[in-house]
Design a protein around this motif. Structure first.
Motif, PDB file in Angstrom:
ATOM      1  N   ASP A 110       0.869  -1.189   0.000  1.00  0.00           N
ATOM      2  CA  ASP A 110       0.000   0.000   0.000  1.00  0.00           C
ATOM      3  C   ASP A 110       0.902   1.235   0.000  1.00  0.00           C
ATOM      4  O   ASP A 110       1.483   1.598   1.024  1.00  0.00           O
ATOM      5  CB  ASP A 110      -0.915  -0.014   1.217  1.00  0.00           C
ATOM      6  CG  ASP A 110      -1.947   1.099   1.201  1.00  0.00           C
ATOM      7  OD1 ASP A 110      -1.603   2.240   0.813  1.00  0.00           O
ATOM      8  OD2 ASP A 110      -3.097   0.835   1.583  1.00  0.00           O
ATOM      9  N   HIS A 111       0.994   1.865  -1.152  1.00  0.00           N
ATOM     10  CA  HIS A 111       1.900   2.992  -1.343  1.00  0.00           C
ATOM     11  C   HIS A 111       1.649   4.101  -0.334  1.00  0.00           C
ATOM     12  O   HIS A 111       2.577   4.591   0.320  1.00  0.00           O
ATOM     13  CB  HIS A 111       1.760   3.506  -2.786  1.00  0.00           C
ATOM     14  CG  HIS A 111       2.702   4.586  -3.143  1.00  0.00           C
ATOM     15  ND1 HIS A 111       2.326   5.887  -3.271  1.00  0.00           N
ATOM     16  CD2 HIS A 111       4.035   4.549  -3.397  1.00  0.00           C
ATOM     17  CE1 HIS A 111       3.374   6.619  -3.592  1.00  0.00           C
ATOM     18  NE2 HIS A 111       4.422   5.838  -3.679  1.00  0.00           N
ATOM     19  N   GLN A 112       0.412   4.537  -0.181  1.00  0.00           N
ATOM     20  CA  GLN A 112       0.096   5.665   0.691  1.00  0.00           C
ATOM     21  C   GLN A 112       0.412   5.364   2.159  1.00  0.00           C
ATOM     22  O   GLN A 112       0.944   6.207   2.873  1.00  0.00           O
ATOM     23  CB  GLN A 112      -1.364   6.104   0.535  1.00  0.00           C
ATOM     24  CG  GLN A 112      -1.676   7.422   1.196  1.00  0.00           C
ATOM     25  CD  GLN A 112      -0.800   8.566   0.668  1.00  0.00           C
ATOM     26  OE1 GLN A 112      -0.514   8.663  -0.528  1.00  0.00           O
ATOM     27  NE2 GLN A 112      -0.342   9.419   1.559  1.00  0.00           N
ATOM     28  N   VAL A 113       0.099   4.172   2.600  1.00  0.00           N
ATOM     29  CA  VAL A 113       0.400   3.783   3.985  1.00  0.00           C
ATOM     30  C   VAL A 113       1.906   3.840   4.235  1.00  0.00           C
ATOM     31  O   VAL A 113       2.357   4.340   5.271  1.00  0.00           O
ATOM     32  CB  VAL A 113      -0.176   2.381   4.297  1.00  0.00           C
ATOM     33  CG1 VAL A 113       0.381   1.826   5.596  1.00  0.00           C
ATOM     34  CG2 VAL A 113      -1.696   2.436   4.353  1.00  0.00           C
ATOM     35  N   SER A 114       2.687   3.361   3.281  1.00  0.00           N
ATOM     36  CA  SER A 114       4.141   3.382   3.446  1.00  0.00           C
ATOM     37  C   SER A 114       4.699   4.796   3.391  1.00  0.00           C
ATOM     38  O   SER A 114       5.596   5.144   4.164  1.00  0.00           O
ATOM     39  CB  SER A 114       4.806   2.499   2.389  1.00  0.00           C
ATOM     40  OG  SER A 114       4.527   1.148   2.670  1.00  0.00           O
ATOM     41  N   ILE A 115       4.175   5.623   2.500  1.00  0.00           N
ATOM     42  CA  ILE A 115       4.612   7.024   2.442  1.00  0.00           C
ATOM     43  C   ILE A 115       4.357   7.691   3.790  1.00  0.00           C
ATOM     44  O   ILE A 115       5.224   8.375   4.348  1.00  0.00           O
ATOM     45  CB  ILE A 115       3.882   7.793   1.320  1.00  0.00           C
ATOM     46  CG1 ILE A 115       4.272   7.254  -0.054  1.00  0.00           C
ATOM     47  CG2 ILE A 115       4.136   9.301   1.421  1.00  0.00           C
ATOM     48  CD1 ILE A 115       5.721   7.423  -0.410  1.00  0.00           C
ATOM     49  N   GLU A 116       3.164   7.499   4.328  1.00  0.00           N
ATOM     50  CA  GLU A 116       2.819   8.109   5.623  1.00  0.00           C
ATOM     51  C   GLU A 116       3.710   7.582   6.738  1.00  0.00           C
ATOM     52  O   GLU A 116       4.115   8.336   7.620  1.00  0.00           O
ATOM     53  CB  GLU A 116       1.344   7.878   5.936  1.00  0.00           C
ATOM     54  CG  GLU A 116       0.441   8.666   5.012  1.00  0.00           C
ATOM     55  CD  GLU A 116      -1.032   8.275   5.108  1.00  0.00           C
ATOM     56  OE1 GLU A 116      -1.392   7.404   5.938  1.00  0.00           O
ATOM     57  OE2 GLU A 116      -1.827   8.825   4.323  1.00  0.00           O
ATOM     58  N   PHE A 117       4.060   6.293   6.709  1.00  0.00           N
ATOM     59  CA  PHE A 117       4.933   5.719   7.736  1.00  0.00           C
ATOM     60  C   PHE A 117       6.312   6.377   7.686  1.00  0.00           C
ATOM     61  O   PHE A 117       6.820   6.857   8.699  1.00  0.00           O
ATOM     62  CB  PHE A 117       5.059   4.204   7.551  1.00  0.00           C
ATOM     63  CG  PHE A 117       6.029   3.568   8.512  1.00  0.00           C
ATOM     64  CD1 PHE A 117       5.657   3.303   9.819  1.00  0.00           C
ATOM     65  CD2 PHE A 117       7.314   3.245   8.119  1.00  0.00           C
ATOM     66  CE1 PHE A 117       6.550   2.728  10.722  1.00  0.00           C
ATOM     67  CE2 PHE A 117       8.220   2.676   9.003  1.00  0.00           C
ATOM     68  CZ  PHE A 117       7.837   2.421  10.310  1.00  0.00           C
ATOM     69  N   TYR A 118       6.932   6.397   6.522  1.00  0.00           N
ATOM     70  CA  TYR A 118       8.288   6.944   6.423  1.00  0.00           C
ATOM     71  C   TYR A 118       8.308   8.463   6.610  1.00  0.00           C
ATOM     72  O   TYR A 118       9.203   8.989   7.264  1.00  0.00           O
ATOM     73  CB  TYR A 118       8.942   6.540   5.100  1.00  0.00           C
ATOM     74  CG  TYR A 118       9.346   5.087   5.098  1.00  0.00           C
ATOM     75  CD1 TYR A 118      10.469   4.663   5.804  1.00  0.00           C
ATOM     76  CD2 TYR A 118       8.591   4.134   4.430  1.00  0.00           C
ATOM     77  CE1 TYR A 118      10.832   3.329   5.839  1.00  0.00           C
ATOM     78  CE2 TYR A 118       8.950   2.797   4.461  1.00  0.00           C
ATOM     79  CZ  TYR A 118      10.069   2.398   5.173  1.00  0.00           C
ATOM     80  OH  TYR A 118      10.426   1.076   5.214  1.00  0.00           O
ATOM     81  N   ARG A 119       7.321   9.157   6.072  1.00  0.00           N
ATOM     82  CA  ARG A 119       7.286  10.623   6.171  1.00  0.00           C
ATOM     83  C   ARG A 119       6.792  11.088   7.538  1.00  0.00           C
ATOM     84  O   ARG A 119       7.437  11.893   8.204  1.00  0.00           O
ATOM     85  CB  ARG A 119       6.380  11.193   5.072  1.00  0.00           C
ATOM     86  CG  ARG A 119       6.324  12.721   5.058  1.00  0.00           C
ATOM     87  CD  ARG A 119       5.215  13.231   4.158  1.00  0.00           C
ATOM     88  NE  ARG A 119       3.935  12.753   4.655  1.00  0.00           N
ATOM     89  CZ  ARG A 119       2.900  12.447   3.872  1.00  0.00           C
ATOM     90  NH1 ARG A 119       2.968  12.568   2.564  1.00  0.00           N
ATOM     91  NH2 ARG A 119       1.780  12.019   4.412  1.00  0.00           N
ATOM     92  N   ASP A 120       5.639  10.586   7.973  1.00  0.00           N
ATOM     93  CA  ASP A 120       4.990  11.107   9.174  1.00  0.00           C
ATOM     94  C   ASP A 120       5.403  10.379  10.451  1.00  0.00           C
ATOM     95  O   ASP A 120       5.650  11.015  11.470  1.00  0.00           O
ATOM     96  CB  ASP A 120       3.467  11.043   9.010  1.00  0.00           C
ATOM     97  CG  ASP A 120       2.992  11.793   7.780  1.00  0.00           C
ATOM     98  OD1 ASP A 120       3.683  12.733   7.337  1.00  0.00           O
ATOM     99  OD2 ASP A 120       1.930  11.427   7.238  1.00  0.00           O
ATOM    100  N   THR A 121       5.471   9.055  10.401  1.00  0.00           N
ATOM    101  CA  THR A 121       5.797   8.301  11.610  1.00  0.00           C
ATOM    102  C   THR A 121       7.284   8.348  11.917  1.00  0.00           C
ATOM    103  O   THR A 121       7.674   8.678  13.032  1.00  0.00           O
ATOM    104  CB  THR A 121       5.302   6.850  11.488  1.00  0.00           C
ATOM    105  OG1 THR A 121       3.901   6.859  11.191  1.00  0.00           O
ATOM    106  CG2 THR A 121       5.531   6.085  12.780  1.00  0.00           C
ATOM    107  N   LEU A 122       8.117   8.018  10.920  1.00  0.00           N
ATOM    108  CA  LEU A 122       9.563   8.081  11.157  1.00  0.00           C
ATOM    109  C   LEU A 122      10.106   9.498  11.028  1.00  0.00           C
ATOM    110  O   LEU A 122      11.165   9.805  11.551  1.00  0.00           O
ATOM    111  CB  LEU A 122      10.320   7.157  10.197  1.00  0.00           C
ATOM    112  CG  LEU A 122      10.087   5.658  10.351  1.00  0.00           C
ATOM    113  CD1 LEU A 122      11.079   4.890   9.490  1.00  0.00           C
ATOM    114  CD2 LEU A 122      10.179   5.202  11.799  1.00  0.00           C
TER     115      LEU A 122
END
Length: 125
Positions: free
Chosen positions: A14-26
């Protein structure tokens, strides 16, 4: 071979979920965005999350050196990140903890202790 630059490419489920993880969470800074991918700064390298439809992590792991491992783990816990393996000193002398991205890609968080040979000043006196 003369390597000028390099990136690690991940193709998440899931592209969006991964983008949010690396950008927002990490909290990784974005270097560039493309219609099918986002490139993040990773210290002296880059991580590109491209399109979607991948099958998960396979045998890929990311090794990320941090300044303060306990502080980083506390910060990430505040953002809801679950630690897969708590920090500990490895036989090779590095302090490591493990987390995972949404696809299960292992992320090894590493702090190099002040007395470790990797921190030795190798310049001549």
């Amino acid at each position: 071979m003369d390597v000028l630059s390099s990136r690690t490419l991940l193709k998440p489920r899931d592209h969006q979920v991964s983008i949010e993880f690396y950008r927002d969470t990490l909290g990784l800074a974005v270097y560039r965005t493309f219609p099918v991918g986002t490139v993040f700064f990773l210290g002296q390298g880059f991580l590109e999350v491209v399109s979607e439809g991948g099958t998960g992590s396979g045998d890929v792991s990311l090794w990320l050196q941090v300044r303060d491992l306990p502080g980083t783990l506390a910060e990430l816990a505040g953002r809801g990140v679950t630690v897969d393996r708590e920090a500990r000193r490895e036989p090779w002398g590095l302090d490591e903890a493990w987390i995972s991205d949404p696809d299960g890609t292992r992320i090894v968080l590493v702090e190099i202790p002040a007395d470790h040979p990797l921190r030795a000043d190798v310049r001549p006196d």
